[in-house]
Design an enzyme around this catalytic site. Structure first.
Site, PDB file in Angstrom:
ATOM      1  CB  SER A  24       3.541 -17.940   7.498  1.00 40.91           C
ATOM      2  OG  SER A  24       3.786 -16.608   7.869  1.00 40.91           O
ATOM      3  CG  ASP A  25       3.047 -18.816   2.066  1.00 41.45           C
ATOM      4  OD1 ASP A  25       2.143 -18.185   2.662  1.00 41.45           O
ATOM      5  OD2 ASP A  25       2.824 -19.841   1.410  1.00 41.45           O
ATOM      6  CD  GLN A  26       3.502 -11.565  -0.901  1.00 39.68           C
ATOM      7  OE1 GLN A  26       3.988 -12.261  -1.775  1.00 39.68           O
ATOM      8  NE2 GLN A  26       3.351 -10.265  -1.021  1.00 39.68           N
ATOM      9  N   GLY A  28       0.472 -16.155   4.429  1.00 42.67           N
ATOM     10  CA  GLY A  28       0.266 -16.470   5.836  1.00 42.67           C
ATOM     11  C   GLY A  28       0.186 -17.958   6.132  1.00 42.67           C
ATOM     12  CB  VAL A  29      -0.012 -20.932   3.979  1.00 46.22           C
ATOM     13  CG1 VAL A  29       0.076 -22.452   4.068  1.00 46.22           C
ATOM     14  CG2 VAL A  29      -1.426 -20.494   3.635  1.00 46.22           C
TER      15      VAL A  29
END
Length: 175
Positions: A24-26, A28-29
């Site tokens: 995930s990215d920052q 949370g996705v």
């Protein structure tokens, strides 16, 4: 053979995972390319449940590269979600295979006993598997040999060819 046209919608095969932080990215996705890795996991587990592993295929000199991929994003998966990847064949021949996928978010209750859920998946041919639909997609593949030349599966690895056909025939009997 296109299974839907032949009246043989293949059953869904399920693999479950929990979204890892690194996927995930920052915010949370889940990063979109991770879904292709999950599709591969779904295919791999499907072959395992039919009785073969990718490792065995490769030892026998048969490879199954992706020739095309298509994904439709409905809703994002997020860090720590419980995810199920459902995979099934929609087209199968001695030269080509097409897989269909659904990635679904499960509640903790839906993620419970995977054996019970797998038993019900045999009935889920035209119905949707459980969970919130996040991504759908397909991948197309061609059977090739070690030199990356097209290989007829029925000649190169007849045991697998017949195991897949038998699994599809068993599935079709309850449609």
């Amino acid at each position: 053979m296109e299974l839907e046209r032949a009246g043989l919608p293949s059953r869904w095969y399920k693999s479950t995972l929990r979204v890892r932080y690194q996927e995930s990215d920052q915010m949370g996705v889940v990063y979109h390319a991770n879904y292709l890795n999950w599709f591969e996991s779904g295919r791999t587990e499907m072959f395992r449940q039919v009785g073969f592993t990718y490792r065995e295929l490769e030892k026998q000199g048969v490879l199954l590269p992706v020739t095309s991929a298509d994904l439709q994003f409905k809703s994002p998966a997020r860090y720590d979600d419980l995810i199920s990847v459902y995979a099934r064949m929609t087209t199968f021949s001695a030269l080509r295979v097409v897989f269909e996928y659904q990635v679904r978010r499960l509640s903790e209750e839906e993620g419970g006993n995977s054996e019970d859920l797998l038993a019900t998946l045999g009935e889920l041919r035209s119905m949707d598997p459980p969970g919130e639909l996040l991504v759908t997609g397909t991948t197309s593949h061609v059977w090739v040999n070690q030199e990356w030349r097209p290989a007829r599966l029925d000649r190169a690895l007849p045991e697998l060819f017949h195991a897949i056909k038998e699994a599809l025939r068993e599935e079709g009997s309850s449609v």
